[in-house]
Design a protein around this motif. Structure first.
Motif, PDB file in Angstrom:
ATOM      1  N   TRP A  39       0.843  -1.199   0.000  1.00  0.00           N
ATOM      2  CA  TRP A  39       0.000   0.000   0.000  1.00  0.00           C
ATOM      3  C   TRP A  39       0.885   1.259   0.000  1.00  0.00           C
ATOM      4  CZ3 TRP A  39      -1.049   4.587   2.224  1.00  0.00           C
ATOM      5  CH2 TRP A  39      -2.278   5.188   1.910  1.00  0.00           C
ATOM      6  N   PHE A  40       1.867   1.303   0.888  1.00  0.00           N
ATOM      7  CA  PHE A  40       2.735   2.488   0.955  1.00  0.00           C
ATOM      8  C   PHE A  40       3.540   2.665  -0.333  1.00  0.00           C
ATOM      9  CE2 PHE A  40       1.660   2.984   5.383  1.00  0.00           C
ATOM     10  CZ  PHE A  40       1.864   4.339   5.604  1.00  0.00           C
ATOM     11  N   GLN A  41       4.008   1.546  -0.899  1.00  0.00           N
ATOM     12  CA  GLN A  41       4.772   1.630  -2.141  1.00  0.00           C
ATOM     13  C   GLN A  41       3.925   2.237  -3.261  1.00  0.00           C
ATOM     14  OE1 GLN A  41       7.972   0.619  -1.017  1.00  0.00           O
ATOM     15  NE2 GLN A  41       8.065  -0.659  -2.844  1.00  0.00           N
ATOM     16  N   ASP A  42       2.664   1.811  -3.304  1.00  0.00           N
ATOM     17  CA  ASP A  42       1.734   2.259  -4.351  1.00  0.00           C
ATOM     18  C   ASP A  42       1.340   3.708  -4.203  1.00  0.00           C
ATOM     19  OD1 ASP A  42       1.478  -0.118  -5.539  1.00  0.00           O
ATOM     20  OD2 ASP A  42      -0.669  -0.401  -5.093  1.00  0.00           O
ATOM     21  N   LYS A  43       0.998   4.084  -2.969  1.00  0.00           N
ATOM     22  CA  LYS A  43       0.317   5.370  -2.778  1.00  0.00           C
ATOM     23  C   LYS A  43       1.246   6.513  -2.401  1.00  0.00           C
ATOM     24  CE  LYS A  43      -3.693   3.201  -2.966  1.00  0.00           C
ATOM     25  NZ  LYS A  43      -4.426   3.033  -4.164  1.00  0.00           N
ATOM     26  N   PHE A  44       2.344   6.223  -1.752  1.00  0.00           N
ATOM     27  CA  PHE A  44       3.216   7.299  -1.297  1.00  0.00           C
ATOM     28  C   PHE A  44       4.195   7.655  -2.408  1.00  0.00           C
ATOM     29  CE2 PHE A  44       6.996   8.990   0.866  1.00  0.00           C
ATOM     30  CZ  PHE A  44       6.420  10.008   1.612  1.00  0.00           C
ATOM     31  N   LYS A  45       4.191   8.912  -2.842  1.00  0.00           N
ATOM     32  CA  LYS A  45       5.052   9.308  -3.963  1.00  0.00           C
ATOM     33  C   LYS A  45       6.425   9.695  -3.455  1.00  0.00           C
ATOM     34  CE  LYS A  45       1.158  11.022  -6.668  1.00  0.00           C
ATOM     35  NZ  LYS A  45       0.352  12.242  -6.551  1.00  0.00           N
ATOM     36  N   GLY A  46       7.144   8.707  -2.974  1.00  0.00           N
ATOM     37  CA  GLY A  46       8.475   8.958  -2.444  1.00  0.00           C
ATOM     38  C   GLY A  46       9.051   7.664  -1.915  1.00  0.00           C
ATOM     39  N   ASP A  47      10.084   7.782  -1.074  1.00  0.00           N
ATOM     40  CA  ASP A  47      10.759   6.600  -0.540  1.00  0.00           C
ATOM     41  C   ASP A  47      10.230   6.257   0.844  1.00  0.00           C
ATOM     42  OD1 ASP A  47      12.134   6.955  -2.827  1.00  0.00           O
ATOM     43  OD2 ASP A  47      14.101   7.274  -1.919  1.00  0.00           O
ATOM     44  N   VAL A  48       9.971   4.970   1.043  1.00  0.00           N
ATOM     45  CA  VAL A  48       9.427   4.507   2.320  1.00  0.00           C
ATOM     46  C   VAL A  48      10.533   3.834   3.128  1.00  0.00           C
ATOM     47  CG1 VAL A  48       7.695   3.029   3.411  1.00  0.00           C
ATOM     48  CG2 VAL A  48       7.188   4.130   1.208  1.00  0.00           C
TER      49      VAL A  48
ATOM     50  N   VAL B  76       9.802  -2.853   0.400  1.00  0.00           N
ATOM     51  CA  VAL B  76      10.326  -1.840   1.323  1.00  0.00           C
ATOM     52  C   VAL B  76      11.751  -2.254   1.689  1.00  0.00           C
ATOM     53  CG1 VAL B  76      10.081  -0.739   3.595  1.00  0.00           C
ATOM     54  CG2 VAL B  76       8.055  -1.178   2.186  1.00  0.00           C
ATOM     55  N   THR B  77      12.719  -1.608   1.048  1.00  0.00           N
ATOM     56  CA  THR B  77      14.113  -2.002   1.241  1.00  0.00           C
ATOM     57  C   THR B  77      14.933  -0.867   1.842  1.00  0.00           C
ATOM     58  OG1 THR B  77      14.515  -1.401  -1.045  1.00  0.00           O
ATOM     59  CG2 THR B  77      14.120  -3.720  -0.603  1.00  0.00           C
TER      60      THR B  77
END
Ligand SMILES: *Cc1c(COP(=O)(O)O)cnc(C)c1O
Length: 423
Positions: free
Chosen positions: A34-43, A64-65
Motif C-alpha cells: 500500500w505504501f509503495q503504491d500510494k506514497f510518492k516517495g521513498d518509504v 520496502v528495502t
C-alpha cells in the motif's frame, strides 16, 4: 516457526502454556505494498516499531528495502535479514563509535541531527566524508497525535536557521529536513501543517534541501481510536510537499513504523486466575502489553476456550475487565477496559490484537517471564487500515460512545484533542 491457519487452531492443537506471539506476515505485506503504491516517495521502515526478523524479511520481499535505524544492533539486524538494504541513522543523538561503525562498517550514509554538536560529531567520526546525507530534525507542532514525540528531539524554530545553514555548508553531498508529527496521528492535516512549518524554516534560512522526510506517525486502529483513511494522510503530505520551496530533484521520504506492523501481531495469553473483574494473565506490561499498562491503551480482545479436544471462540454478553500480568510488580496492570464475555474463567485464552507495533518489541525477561514463542497464522487481523478486515472494531455499546467522542479528534483542533494526548 510453526504455522496455523488461525490462533484457534493453535489452542485446539496444543493449549499453549506460555504466551504466544501471533505473526500475520500477510498484513505486513499488504501494508508495505500500500505504501509503495500510494506514497510518492521513498518509504523507510522505522525498525523500532517491531524488529522481528520475519517483519524485516517480509517488508524487503514486498519492496520496502529502506530502513530507519537508531542503533548499531538495529543496523546489524537489518543487514542480516535484508542484505543490501539502504539504511538511514535517524536517531539525533549517537555515540562517535556508532557513527563511525555505521559509516565505515555498514555503508550508512544518511544521518539525522538536531544540534551543532551532533553535526560536528558526525563530521569528525566519518573523517570528513564527502558523501554524507545530513538530515536536520525539526521540532513541529504535534496536536492530534496520541503520542507526542517532539519533547525530546528536534531543533526549535528560533534555532533552526543557524543549524540549517551550518549543515548546508558542511555537506558537499546532500542535506534534508525531517520531523515527526507524533505517533498515532489522528489528524491527516497535521502533516501538511508540519510541512508548511518546515518550509518556513528552510526559506528563513535560505537553504535548498535535497530531501524532505515526513517521519512516521501514520496511525492504526484501536478501540476508541479509529482514524480517517490512510489515503487522507498521503494526500495531505503530497499537498504540503507540492507547496514547498524545493528544487526539482528534492526527494520525499517517510518513515512509518506503527502503520506497517500494528495489524500484523497479536498475543495469545492464558487466564491463570479470575478475581471478579480482574483477570490474571500470563503476559503483561513487561511482556507485550507495555502500552496497555503505561499509556492505558485499550486493545481489542477475543476469548477462546478449549474443551474436550475442541476449541471455540466464546461469545455472549460482554462486560469490562482489567488485566494483571504475571510479574510481582504492581505496575503490571492493564486497566483497559477490555470487553469480554462475562463467564471468562481460568484456563481460557485471550487473544489481544493490534500489538504488532510497540507491543512484541517491548518484551522483557523480568521476573522469569516474557519467553514467548512466535507462530505464524494466515487469518485476517482484528482490524485493518488496508482493507484486510473491517475498519471498525466490534465493540459493545458503551465503548462505541467512547469511540464517537474520540473520533471527533480527527476534526480540527479542540479541547478533546488536548485531553487525549498522553506523552
Ligand atoms: C519512532 C520513529 C518513527 C516511527 O514512528 P511511528 O509513529 O511508529 O510511525 C519514525 N521516525 C523516527 C525518527 C522515529 O523515532
Amino acid at each position: 516457526m510453526q504455522t496455523y491457519h488461525t490462533p484457534l487452531d493453535l489452542v485446539r492443537e496444543r493449549s499453549p502454556e506460555r504466551p504466544v506471539a501471533i505473526a500475520r506476515p500477510d498484513a505486513v505485506a499488504v501494508a508495505a505494498r500500500w505504501f509503495q503504491d500510494k506514497f510518492k516517495g521513498d518509504v523507510f521502515y522505522a525498525v523500532k516499531a517491531n524488529p522481528s526478523p520475519w517483519v524485516i524479511e517480509t517488508l524487503a520481499a514486498n519492496g520496502v528495502t529502506s530502513f530507519d535505524v537508531a542503533s548499531i544492533p538495529e543496523i546489524e539486524l537489518v543487514a542480516a535479514h535484508a542484505p543490501g538494504a539502504r539504511m538511514a541513522f535517524m536517531h539525533p543523538v549517537k555515540s562517535r563509535r556508532a557513527i563511525a561503525s555505521a559509516y565505515f562498517d555498514h555503508g550508512v550514509r544518511a544521518f539525522a541531527l538536531d544540534t551543532h554538536d551532533e553535526l560536528q560529531k558526525i563530521l569528525e567520526a566519518t573523517d570528513g566524508a564527502d558523501d554524507l546525507t545530513l538530515i536536520v530534525r525539526l521540532a513541529v507542532t504535534t496536536d492530534g497525535a496520541a503520542y507526542s514525540l517532539s519533547g525530546k528531539f528536534g531543533v526549535e524554530t528560533h534555532e533552526a536557521s543557524a543549524l540549517l545553514m551550518a549543515t548546508r555548508r558542511a555537506t558537499r553531498h546532500r542535506m534534508g529536513v525531517s520531523f515527526h508529527v507524533g505517533s498515532q496521528c489522528m489528524r491527516p492535516t497535521a502533516f501538511q501543517a508540519a510541512l508548511a512549518q518546515a518550509n518556513r524554516a528552510i526559506v528563513r534560512a535560505g537553504v535548498l534541501v535535497d530531501i524532505v522526510d515526513v517521519g512516521g506517525g501514520f496511525p492504526s486502529i484501536y478501540p476508541g481510536m479509529v482514524p480517517p483513511d490512510m489515503a487522507d494522510y498521503v494526500d495531505s503530505i503530497h499537498r504540503g510537499f507540492a507547496e514547498m520551496s524545493v528544487h526539482e530533484g528534492t526527494e520525499l521520504w517517510c518513515e512509518p513504523g506503527r502503520a506497517l506492523v500494528a495489524e500484523a501481531s497479536s498475543i495469545l495469553t492464558a487466564v491463570e486466575l479470575r478475581k471478579g473483574d480482574a483477570l490474571y494473565l500470563n503476559d503483561g506490561s513487561y511482556g507485550s502489553l507495555f502500552d496497555a499498562a503505561h499509556t492505558k491503551w485499550p486493545f481489542p480482545v477475543k476469548l477462546m476456550r478449549a474443551e474436550n479436544g475442541e476449541a471455540f471462540e466464546v461469545e455472549g454478553p460482554l462486560r469490562p475487565f482489567r488485566f494483571y500480568g504475571p510479574t510481582c510488580d504492581s505496575l503490571d496492570h492493564m486497566p483497559g477496559p477490555f470487553w469480554l464475555p462475562e463467564d471468562v474463567r481460568e484456563g481460557d485464552y485471550v487473544e489481544i490484537g493490534m500489538l504488532g507495533a510497540y507491543g512484541v518489541a517491548m518484551n522483557t525477561r523480568f521476573n522469569g517471564f516474557g519467553d514467548a514463542e512466535t507462530v505464524m497464522v494466515s487469518d485476517a487481523p482484528m482490524a485493518s487500515m488496508f482493507g484486510l478486515a473491517g475498519r471498525s472494531i466490534r465493540l459493545p455499546r458503551e465503548e462505541r460512545e467512547e469511540e464517537r467522542k474520540v473520533v471527533r479528534l480527527s476534526r480540527p483542533k479542540g479541547a478533546a484533542g488536548k485531553r487525549r494526548r498522553r506523552r
